[in-house]
Design an enzyme around this catalytic site. Structure first.
Site, short mmCIF file in Angstrom:
data_model
loop_
_atom_site.label_atom_id
_atom_site.label_comp_id
_atom_site.label_asym_id
_atom_site.label_seq_id
_atom_site.Cartn_x
_atom_site.Cartn_y
_atom_site.Cartn_z
CG PHE A 155 -1.89 1.05 1.38
CD1 PHE A 155 -3.10 0.97 0.70
CD2 PHE A 155 -1.65 2.17 2.17
CE1 PHE A 155 -4.05 1.97 0.81
CE2 PHE A 155 -2.60 3.18 2.29
CZ PHE A 155 -3.79 3.08 1.61
CG ASN A 213 -4.32 3.81 7.31
OD1 ASN A 213 -5.55 3.76 7.26
ND2 ASN A 213 -3.57 4.12 6.26
N PRO A 214 -5.88 0.69 9.36
CG PRO A 214 -7.75 -0.07 10.56
CD PRO A 214 -6.82 1.12 10.41
N1 SAH Z 1 -0.02 1.55 7.70
C1 SAH Z 1 0.27 1.63 6.28
C2 SAH Z 1 -0.52 0.59 5.47
C3 SAH Z 1 -2.00 0.72 5.54
S1 SAH Z 1 -2.85 -0.43 4.47
C4 SAH Z 1 -0.05 3.03 5.80
O1 SAH Z 1 -0.76 3.77 6.50
O2 SAH Z 1 0.42 3.42 4.73
C5 SAH Z 1 -3.33 -1.70 5.60
C6 SAH Z 1 -2.27 -2.73 5.89
O3 SAH Z 1 -2.84 -3.70 6.78
C7 SAH Z 1 -1.74 -3.52 4.69
O4 SAH Z 1 -0.34 -3.46 4.66
C8 SAH Z 1 -2.24 -4.94 4.93
O5 SAH Z 1 -1.34 -5.93 4.46
C9 SAH Z 1 -2.33 -4.97 6.44
N2 SAH Z 1 -3.24 -5.99 6.98
C10 SAH Z 1 -4.37 -6.50 6.45
N3 SAH Z 1 -4.89 -7.42 7.26
C11 SAH Z 1 -4.07 -7.53 8.34
C12 SAH Z 1 -4.07 -8.33 9.53
N4 SAH Z 1 -5.03 -9.23 9.77
N5 SAH Z 1 -3.05 -8.17 10.40
C13 SAH Z 1 -2.06 -7.27 10.18
N6 SAH Z 1 -2.02 -6.49 9.07
C14 SAH Z 1 -3.00 -6.62 8.16
#
Ligand code: SAH
Length: 295
Positions: free
Chosen positions: A99, A198-199
């Site tokens: 991302f 930032n999920p």
């Molecule tokens: N924090 C970064 C990426 C945000 S995108 C930013 O702000 O730019 C969300 C991220 O969550 C992605 O990298 C994705 O791989 C991760 N993600 C998705 N499901 C997840 C889970 N169950 N546990 C940990 N990370 C997860």
């Protein structure tokens, strides 16, 4: 004798050429795209692009520019073409499959830094968990700006964690950020003073309607937040309560229209001092709360 393209094309001519090509292909913001490509190609600042406008491009620079413009036609995000982006004043590597950090997320970083600075100082080094770290942008920006912190950054994507490690190294904080390939929380169940994330938060049904640039190029596991987009927020809010220190903070980024719902979930779960912070467009973007002493 044939004149080489390089001899023909000055920086100014290249800027105009790239801008017109991109505009004709319907790429939004063609001038900014053209300038970012040239800045990266020649390692110049935007001001220098104008100062050195008569400078010529070499043949290989010309070829690279042609290639970027062509690839941009397909909708591939500029950041993936250039391989890096700015985030909170830092240079962050990006690559396809991970991302791209967004300017909105700088608000999250800013709010965490502000809240931490106003909080009672913990008796130990401040411990921060960044869930879903992606490129590592949040973890690295917090580590660079908050000295004496220990950060754990998690993700389920191996490519993301590899890139995040590189970003920690090139920004000089590799020894203060630990990365873990886990589902949201580290298995060690250690305590944190701040849990930030930032999920993914796009509702599954709206993914097909996203801009093609995002939908077709960015990883779906970084976008899809379930039926209403809040699957991850619910899990994080619920589980974070057990891991936060008594005055610990949870700080989450949300999508447009989600802030009130997320604040309500925090309140229902027993968090205190909930607040919503807006981005520059006036959209509620960050929801922060304190675990509180009764948690
Ligand atoms: N924090 C970064 C990426 C945000 S995108 C930013 O702000 O730019 C969300 C991220 O969550 C992605 O990298 C994705 O791989 C991760 N993600 C998705 N499901 C997840 C889970 N169950 N546990 C940990 N990370 C997860």
């Amino acid at each position: 004798m044939t004149t080489t393209r390089a001899a023909l094309r000055t920086l100014t001519a290249a800027r105009v050429w790239a801008r017109e090509k991109l505009a004709a292909a319907g790429i939004p913001d063609p001038l900014t795209n053209a300038e970012r490509m040239l800045e990266c190609l020649l390692d110049l600042s935007r001001v220098e692009l104008y100062l050195f406008r008569q400078q010529g491009l070499t043949e290989s620079q010309q070829t690279q520019l042609d290639q970027w413009v062509q690839e941009r036609f397909s909708g591939k995000p500029l950041q993936y073409l250039l391989g890096h982006t700015g985030f909170y004043g830092l240079d962050i590597l990006v690559e396809e499959g991970v991302f791209i950090p967004r300017p909105e997320t700088e608000r999250l970083v800013e709010e965490v830094i502000r809240s931490v600075s106003e909080s009672p100082v913990p008796s130990h080094p401040l411990r921060i968990l960044d869930i879903g770290t992606g490129s590592g942008a949040i973890a690295v920006a917090l580590s660079v700006n908050l000295s004496g912190t220990e950060i754990v950054a998690t993700d389920v994507s191996e490519p993301a964690l590899l890139l995040a490690r590189k970003n920690a190294t090139r920004n000089g904080v590799a020894d203060r950020v630990r990365f873990a390939l886990v589902d949201l929380f580290p298995a060690t169940r250690e305590a944190f003073d701040v849990i930030v994330s930032n999920p993914p938060y796009i509702s599954s049904s709206t993914i097909p309607n996203l801009m093609p640039e995002v939908r077709d190029f960015e990883p779906h596991e970084a976008l899809d937040g379930g039926p209403d987009g809040l699957n991850y927020h619910r899990r994080i809010i619920e589980e974070a309560k057990d891991l936060l220190t008594p005055e610990g903070l949870v700080a989450l980024e949300v999508g447009e229209g989600q802030a009130e719902m997320v604040a309500a979930i925090m309140q229902k779960t027993g968090y205190q001092d909930n607040r919503i912070e807006k981005d520059l467009c006036g959209v509620g973007r960050v929801v922060i709360a304190r675990k509180g002493s009764h948690g």
